[in-house]
Design an enzyme around this catalytic site. Sequence first.
Site, short mmCIF file in Angstrom:
data_model
loop_
_atom_site.label_atom_id
_atom_site.label_comp_id
_atom_site.label_asym_id
_atom_site.label_seq_id
_atom_site.Cartn_x
_atom_site.Cartn_y
_atom_site.Cartn_z
CG ASP A 36 -1.54 1.25 1.59
OD1 ASP A 36 -2.27 1.74 0.71
OD2 ASP A 36 -1.33 1.78 2.68
CG ASP A 38 -1.53 7.78 0.25
OD1 ASP A 38 -2.30 7.58 -0.70
OD2 ASP A 38 -0.60 8.58 0.20
N GLY A 79 -9.76 10.41 -2.81
CA GLY A 79 -9.94 11.83 -2.51
C GLY A 79 -11.23 12.40 -3.07
C1 XBP Z 1 -5.17 6.25 0.65
C2 XBP Z 1 -6.37 6.90 0.09
C3 XBP Z 1 -6.20 8.03 -0.88
C4 XBP Z 1 -5.47 9.20 -0.19
C5 XBP Z 1 -5.64 10.49 -0.96
O1 XBP Z 1 -4.69 5.39 -0.34
O2 XBP Z 1 -7.48 6.48 0.40
O3 XBP Z 1 -7.48 8.45 -1.26
O4 XBP Z 1 -6.06 9.41 1.09
O5 XBP Z 1 -5.18 10.33 -2.29
P1 XBP Z 1 -3.84 4.02 0.06
P2 XBP Z 1 -6.15 10.77 -3.50
O6 XBP Z 1 -3.76 3.94 1.57
O7 XBP Z 1 -4.65 2.88 -0.55
O8 XBP Z 1 -2.50 4.23 -0.57
O9 XBP Z 1 -6.65 12.15 -3.18
O10 XBP Z 1 -5.27 10.72 -4.73
O11 XBP Z 1 -7.24 9.74 -3.52
MG MG Z 2 -2.93 3.24 3.29
#
Ligand code: XBP
Ligand code: MG
Length: 261
Positions: A36, A38, A79
């Site tokens: 993953d 973020d 997002g």
């Molecule tokens: C985390 C998410 C993303 C980020 C924001 O992704 O849910 O939506 O919060 O990025 P992961 P965007 O943990 O699966 O990597 O605004 O580009 O969605």
């Molecule tokens: Mg994540």
Amino acid sequence: MVADHREASIMQADALALAPTDATGLIRRAAALIFDVDGTLAETEELHRRAFNQAFARHGLDWHWDRAVYKDLLRVTGGKERMRAYHERLWIAPPLSGADIAELHRIKTAHYAELIDTGCCPLRPGVADLLAEAKARGQRLAIATTTSHGNIDALLSRTLGTRWAADFDAVVAGDDVQHKKPAPDVYREVLARLKLDASACLAIEDSRNGLIAASRAGIPVLITRSMFFRDDDFSEARVVLDDLLELAGPKQKTEKQPHAQ
Ligand code: XBP
Ligand code: MG
């Protein structure tokens, strides 16, 4: 019905969590490590939160997401979907079209890239070492994330160098699939590209949505707790660590992420 039963048994099987000491064996035995982004590779959600607020101000919206509001909104992955969910809670809010949401997300993504480019968001402790050790062992690496390819490239170009993609056999982002996490789509797409069986891989995640997504794809999960999901329920995970430094031995003091104070 059968699928639900299968899913339950997959989650059940993973309920037998391994002790952290077995985490190293679990990692080394995997044919592929699927990361993953973020919260797992780096504590990026605080920068996402700031970027959202900068975009709202630029767009003349009096929205401001503090950490408590953002923590709740993070239950919505994506997002664009997150902004739509927030907007729907504001009954009196002026109508926001799909085009408005897309424009807001474009502005937010530009701000996020600027923040990442300041270098204030390093990889989480132990991530760089694990990637290098996995590569040296000949293990395959992949990414399965909800965020966008642009955000992945911004973060990994800054932290791993512009040739980062050469080390990953598959990179699947949120907009590559029909349903974002907790749906299994991104993980199933990674498995299809790697041509590997789910049970031969290991997903490394930080949130319950990510744990459910990988588990629904039949992939065992190692959790590293992150800033916004620290108290999520990870009972189906094989291992739960505070961070990957624990793989190097007894729990070590981990430096606080500067921007996530
Ligand atoms: C985390 C998410 C993303 C980020 C924001 O992704 O849910 O939506 O919060 O990025 P992961 P965007 O943990 O699966 O990597 O605004 O580009 O969605
Ligand atoms: Mg994540």
